[in-house]
Write an enzyme that holds these catalytic residues in place. Structure first.
Site, short mmCIF file in Angstrom:
data_model
loop_
_atom_site.label_atom_id
_atom_site.label_comp_id
_atom_site.label_asym_id
_atom_site.label_seq_id
_atom_site.Cartn_x
_atom_site.Cartn_y
_atom_site.Cartn_z
N LYS A 85 31.34 51.53 51.38
CA LYS A 85 31.25 50.15 50.89
C LYS A 85 32.40 49.75 49.96
O LYS A 85 32.72 48.57 49.85
CB LYS A 85 29.93 49.95 50.14
CG LYS A 85 28.71 49.93 51.04
CD LYS A 85 27.47 49.68 50.22
CE LYS A 85 26.26 49.47 51.08
NZ LYS A 85 25.11 48.99 50.30
N ASP A 122 23.67 41.95 49.73
CA ASP A 122 22.54 42.62 49.07
C ASP A 122 21.84 41.71 48.05
O ASP A 122 20.61 41.71 47.94
CB ASP A 122 23.00 43.90 48.37
CG ASP A 122 23.22 45.04 49.36
OD1 ASP A 122 22.65 45.00 50.46
OD2 ASP A 122 23.98 45.97 49.03
#
Ligand code: ATR
Length: 300
Positions: A85, A122
């Protein structure tokens, strides 16, 4: 399937010329993303594919991924999970402002000109699941307690600050990480994030309107979260982002004393929506049927 099969060739073969995206990680076999995106593809009868792509945590491997996405006409983008990520970021053409602030990308979207944009969904997933799980919760209601200061916490803290939470109490075993996160996310207004000591977590619950566990404690194979809830108001919502098991010890204890509970599966499902919509051009919602399908896939 034999380990010698080129995963890129396999993904392209699976896609059969249709638009596709994939979850990229190392390892990637455990990911439930194919189940959640596969549900939407089927539900909307979209002629597309969502697969898995194991990519080693090495810069040349990530460069190969980026080159593959750019040159493959029907590749629409990907999701990224551990450990990529952060490392993917310098290789993309653009990082949107939300992902830059969080310092991590979980969704890559190929633009019409073929360039690759990194996003982080997220925080969106976290807030959407909160909206559905605790419809009465409002950011202004009162203090929010966030346990943990890792990758997931960064996205969640950013989302809560942006939502207008007046006071965010941040507690992490390693206090320095929490202090750094607080300074990074409320420049010029450091008082909005109050960093308390991990050992004071039971007392930090006094007067809170929402408690969020972003640590891995309570997850299958991890120690339980040791937390005395007696100071937590019964009107507070309790949100555990762990989804294996769905009912963690924290949620079971909170439910037993009457707190509204939100498990981690909703966040997992909602965070997938922006990527899906960008890749396949169809708006999607999270349904009970999808939740059931992904829970069954998870074995929870
Ligand atoms: P994620 O990306 O899922 O947030 P992470 O970045 O590894 O994962 O963060 C894990 C979080 O769980 C951290 O806040 C970690 O605390 P530290 O910063 O002190 O490591 C927390 N955590 C993990 N194991 C823990 C334990 N045994 N006790 C308390 N906190 C723990």
């Amino acid at each position: 399937m034999s380990a010698s099969v080129d995963p890129y060739a396999r993904l392209v073969a699976e896609a059969r010329g249709r638009p596709f995206a994939a979850i990229v990680g190392w390892p990637v076999d455990h990911s439930r993303s194919p189940a959640l995106h596969g549900f939407w593809l089927k539900q909307h009868r979209i002629d597309g594919h969502y697969g898995r792509l194991p990519v080693e945590p090495k810069r040349p491997a990530l460069e190969e991924l980026v080159a593959f996405l750019r040159r493959t006409p029907n590749a629409r983008g990907c999701n990224l999970t551990l450990p990529h990520k952060i490392e993917i970021m310098p290789l993309l053409d653009r990082i949107d402002s939300g992902a830059r602030r969080i310092g991590a990308v979980n969704t890559v979207v190929k633009q019409p000109d073929g360039s690759l944009e990194g996003r982080n969904t997220d925080g969106f997933g976290f807030l959407e699941a909160l909206k559905y799980g605790a419809p009465a919760w409002r950011a202004a209601t009162g203090p929010v307690v966030v346990l943990g200061a890792g990758g997931a916490a960064r996205a969640i803290v950013a989302a809560l600050v942006d939502a207008g939470v007046p006071e965010l109490r941040l507690l992490n075993r390693t206090q320095k990480t929490a202090i750094d996160l607080g300074v990074a996310f409320t420049p010029g207004d450091e008082r909005r994030i109050v960093v308390d000591r991990w050992d004071d977590r039971a007392r930090a619950l006094s007067g809170a309107a929402l408690l969020v566990n972003t640590t891995s404690l309570g997850m299958k194979g991890q120690p339980p979260l040791d937390l005395d809830l007696s100071h937590l108001p019964r009107g507070a919502a309790v949100y555990d982002i762990v989804y294996v098991p769905l009912e963690t010890g924290l949620l079971a204890a909170a439910r037993a004393r009457g707190n509204r509970c939100i498990d981690g599966l909703g966040m997992l499902l909602h965070q997938g929506r922006p990527g899906f919509e960008a890749w396949f051009g169809t708006k999607v919602t999270v349904s009970v049927a999808q939740r059931r399908a992904v829970a069954a896939d998870l074995g929870v």
